[in-house]
Design a protein around this motif. Structure first.
Motif, PDB file in Angstrom:
ATOM      1  N   ARG A   1       2.995   3.537  10.129  1.00 48.39           N
ATOM      2  CA  ARG A   1       3.101   4.992  10.145  1.00 48.39           C
ATOM      3  C   ARG A   1       3.520   5.507   8.771  1.00 48.39           C
ATOM      4  NH1 ARG A   1       7.428   7.923  13.740  1.00 48.39           N
ATOM      5  NH2 ARG A   1       8.544   7.761  11.759  1.00 48.39           N
ATOM      6  N   ALA A   2       4.502   4.827   8.185  1.00 43.94           N
ATOM      7  CA  ALA A   2       4.978   5.251   6.863  1.00 43.94           C
ATOM      8  C   ALA A   2       3.856   5.169   5.838  1.00 43.94           C
ATOM      9  CB  ALA A   2       6.155   4.378   6.435  1.00 43.94           C
ATOM     10  N   ALA A   3       3.079   4.083   5.911  1.00 40.54           N
ATOM     11  CA  ALA A   3       1.980   3.912   4.963  1.00 40.54           C
ATOM     12  C   ALA A   3       0.948   5.033   5.164  1.00 40.54           C
ATOM     13  CB  ALA A   3       1.327   2.549   5.152  1.00 40.54           C
ATOM     14  N   THR A   4       0.672   5.341   6.415  1.00 36.87           N
ATOM     15  CA  THR A   4      -0.284   6.405   6.726  1.00 36.87           C
ATOM     16  C   THR A   4       0.192   7.741   6.163  1.00 36.87           C
ATOM     17  OG1 THR A   4      -0.986   5.303   8.746  1.00 36.87           O
ATOM     18  CG2 THR A   4      -1.364   7.662   8.614  1.00 36.87           C
TER      19      THR A   4
ATOM     20  N   VAL B   1       0.837  -1.201   0.000  1.00 39.74           N
ATOM     21  CA  VAL B   1       0.000   0.000   0.000  1.00 39.74           C
ATOM     22  C   VAL B   1       0.872   1.252   0.000  1.00 39.74           C
ATOM     23  CG1 VAL B   1      -1.547   1.379   1.424  1.00 39.74           C
ATOM     24  CG2 VAL B   1      -2.034  -1.029   1.058  1.00 39.74           C
ATOM     25  N   ARG B   2       1.917   1.200   0.819  1.00 39.16           N
ATOM     26  CA  ARG B   2       2.799   2.363   0.873  1.00 39.16           C
ATOM     27  C   ARG B   2       3.408   2.627  -0.494  1.00 39.16           C
ATOM     28  NH1 ARG B   2       8.419   2.330   3.994  1.00 39.16           N
ATOM     29  NH2 ARG B   2       8.670   0.803   2.331  1.00 39.16           N
ATOM     30  N   GLU B   3       3.871   1.573  -1.138  1.00 39.02           N
ATOM     31  CA  GLU B   3       4.476   1.743  -2.459  1.00 39.02           C
ATOM     32  C   GLU B   3       3.461   2.250  -3.468  1.00 39.02           C
ATOM     33  OE1 GLU B   3       6.210  -2.015  -3.301  1.00 39.02           O
ATOM     34  OE2 GLU B   3       7.950  -1.664  -1.996  1.00 39.02           O
ATOM     35  N   ALA B   4       2.260   1.686  -3.413  1.00 40.94           N
ATOM     36  CA  ALA B   4       1.226   2.108  -4.360  1.00 40.94           C
ATOM     37  C   ALA B   4       0.885   3.579  -4.150  1.00 40.94           C
ATOM     38  CB  ALA B   4      -0.015   1.248  -4.194  1.00 40.94           C
ATOM     39  N   ALA B   5       0.796   3.989  -2.896  1.00 40.92           N
ATOM     40  CA  ALA B   5       0.435   5.381  -2.604  1.00 40.92           C
ATOM     41  C   ALA B   5       1.542   6.346  -2.997  1.00 40.92           C
ATOM     42  CB  ALA B   5       0.116   5.536  -1.125  1.00 40.92           C
TER      43      ALA B   5
ATOM     44  N   GLU C   1       2.251   8.182   3.707  1.00 40.68           N
ATOM     45  CA  GLU C   1       2.225   8.118   2.247  1.00 40.68           C
ATOM     46  C   GLU C   1       0.812   8.284   1.708  1.00 40.68           C
ATOM     47  OE1 GLU C   1       4.685   8.811  -0.154  1.00 40.68           O
ATOM     48  OE2 GLU C   1       5.711   7.541   1.305  1.00 40.68           O
ATOM     49  N   LEU C   2      -0.158   7.709   2.390  1.00 44.22           N
ATOM     50  CA  LEU C   2      -1.555   7.869   1.973  1.00 44.22           C
ATOM     51  C   LEU C   2      -1.975   9.331   2.110  1.00 44.22           C
ATOM     52  CD1 LEU C   2      -3.131   4.657   3.540  1.00 44.22           C
ATOM     53  CD2 LEU C   2      -2.880   5.164   1.112  1.00 44.22           C
ATOM     54  N   GLY C   3      -1.497   9.975   3.173  1.00 43.43           N
ATOM     55  CA  GLY C   3      -1.808  11.391   3.360  1.00 43.43           C
ATOM     56  C   GLY C   3      -1.220  12.239   2.246  1.00 43.43           C
ATOM     57  N   LEU C   4       0.023  11.925   1.871  1.00 50.03           N
ATOM     58  CA  LEU C   4       0.670  12.671   0.794  1.00 50.03           C
ATOM     59  C   LEU C   4      -0.042  12.442  -0.530  1.00 50.03           C
ATOM     60  CD1 LEU C   4       4.439  12.123   1.660  1.00 50.03           C
ATOM     61  CD2 LEU C   4       3.103  14.223   1.877  1.00 50.03           C
ATOM     62  N   HIS C   5      -0.555  11.224  -0.709  1.00 51.26           N
ATOM     63  CA  HIS C   5      -1.271  10.904  -1.932  1.00 51.26           C
ATOM     64  C   HIS C   5      -2.528  11.778  -2.036  1.00 51.26           C
ATOM     65  CE1 HIS C   5      -2.066   8.290  -5.332  1.00 51.26           C
ATOM     66  NE2 HIS C   5      -3.307   8.102  -4.922  1.00 51.26           N
ATOM     67  N   SER C   6      -3.252  11.885  -0.950  1.00 51.88           N
ATOM     68  CA  SER C   6      -4.428  12.767  -0.906  1.00 51.88           C
ATOM     69  C   SER C   6      -4.032  14.207  -1.166  1.00 51.88           C
ATOM     70  CB  SER C   6      -5.107  12.702   0.462  1.00 51.88           C
ATOM     71  OG  SER C   6      -6.048  11.675   0.497  1.00 51.88           O
ATOM     72  N   ALA C   7      -2.940  14.619  -0.563  1.00 56.69           N
ATOM     73  CA  ALA C   7      -2.475  16.002  -0.723  1.00 56.69           C
ATOM     74  C   ALA C   7      -2.172  16.298  -2.181  1.00 56.69           C
ATOM     75  CB  ALA C   7      -1.240  16.248   0.143  1.00 56.69           C
ATOM     76  N   ARG C   8      -1.602  15.311  -2.872  1.00 54.53           N
ATOM     77  CA  ARG C   8      -1.287  15.469  -4.278  1.00 54.53           C
ATOM     78  C   ARG C   8      -2.581  15.654  -5.076  1.00 54.53           C
ATOM     79  NH1 ARG C   8       1.501  10.534  -4.906  1.00 54.53           N
ATOM     80  NH2 ARG C   8       2.658  11.182  -3.063  1.00 54.53           N
ATOM     81  N   PHE C   9      -3.572  14.835  -4.748  1.00 55.71           N
ATOM     82  CA  PHE C   9      -4.876  14.955  -5.412  1.00 55.71           C
ATOM     83  C   PHE C   9      -5.447  16.346  -5.172  1.00 55.71           C
ATOM     84  CE2 PHE C   9      -9.573  14.470  -4.995  1.00 55.71           C
ATOM     85  CZ  PHE C   9      -9.855  14.199  -6.324  1.00 55.71           C
TER      86      PHE C   9
END
Lengths: 156, 156
Positions: B15-18, A141-145, B20-28
């Motif tokens: 934590r890293a995945a979280t 998931v981290r990589e995908a994100a 990264e998901l936050g950054l992904h949203s931020a990019r959107f």
DNA sequence: CTCTATTATCTCGCTGAACGAGATACTCAC
DNA sequence: GTGAGTATCTCGTTCAGCGAGATAATAGAG
């Protein structure tokens, strides 16, 4: 399009957990007169401390995605609250090293410790194969994100 | 205190995945001229749509933790961008229902679809016991973060 | 139907995080 | 020590979100 299968339950669960972790951080921030950015900064500082890296103002700003003015403001706020201090680098006196105060580390541990402890406790209840699954899913998931290639092959 | 054991690797991974998901949203958000709050609002609107609930301005503000002025501003921004529209409730004309525009749903699916698809793909590679472990861990973390009792004992 | 209390949303003025531009302080190569 | 380069800070502006209060609609009492 709505139903990609029963796996969606876990995807939503991940999102819910992410949201809840964010709210937890927000609570910590609010309780201590800080904002989300300040908490993220503190986490960067503690990470740096943990692996013995020096953290300069500029590097911190880069990690947080702030420009120089914003970085100065963050460090100002942390310093005002007594959570961090500026230290001029002796070797390159243009640079300002930002060090986290012991007080802030303790504060963070008091707040996040129980959550971390509970997570570790949960993980101890799984065997090696289950742990590998959790690790694999989170890594994927981290990589995908992060936009990394969707390489399905497990890394060495 | 630093080392709670090898389980810490997974805690950091979460934590890293979280992050990264936050950054992904931020990019959107950034790519579409929005802020984090606007994206969260859109997600609330889509969730409501998915389970057929009406979303009023007030309820949205409550979910986002905003006061009425801030809520008005969020809906204004979403409306200006064409991602949502205000619709007066016919039964209670004080209320304003906020509906997500088809365009925004498609935009969201285009952006988050690959991530969700990849997650589902990953999950399909695990057997039932592994899936149960992932589910259990995420559920436990979510509960711990939400401040639910840290009781290791299963609530009878 | 009218009056009042309540509820939902919006408007106004303000605070403060973050930005862009540029000033300041220091280092390094010559 | 002069000039180019780098790190940080200062100044003025923008905009998200807040508190207070205005506006509009509903619900209940008479």
């Amino acid at each position: 399009m709505k139903d990609l299968g029963p796996e969606m339950e876990i995807v939503h669960l991940l999102r819910a957990a992410t949201v809840e972790l964010g709210l937890h951080s927000a609570r910590f921030a609010h309780d201590n007169g800080m904002h989300a950015t300040d908490v993220r900064a503190l986490i960067c500082l503690m990470d740096a401390r943990r692996d013995g890296t020096e953290m300069t103002a500029g590097r911190l700003g880069g990690l947080l995605g702030l420009n120089s003015a914003g970085t100065t403001a963050v460090v100002d706020r942390l310093e005002r609250l007594g959570h961090a201090r500026r230290v001029r680098d002796g070797r390159d006196r243009r640079r300002v090293l930002v060090e986290v105060e012991k007080r802030a580390v303790e504060l963070g541990q008091a707040f996040f410790g129980p959550l971390i402890g509970r997570s570790v406790e949960l993980l101890r209840g799984y065997d090696e194969r289950e742990l590998a699954a959790i690790r694999g899913f989170l890594t994927g998931v981290r990589e995908a994100a992060s936009g990394a290639a969707s390489g399905a092959e497990p890394d060495g």
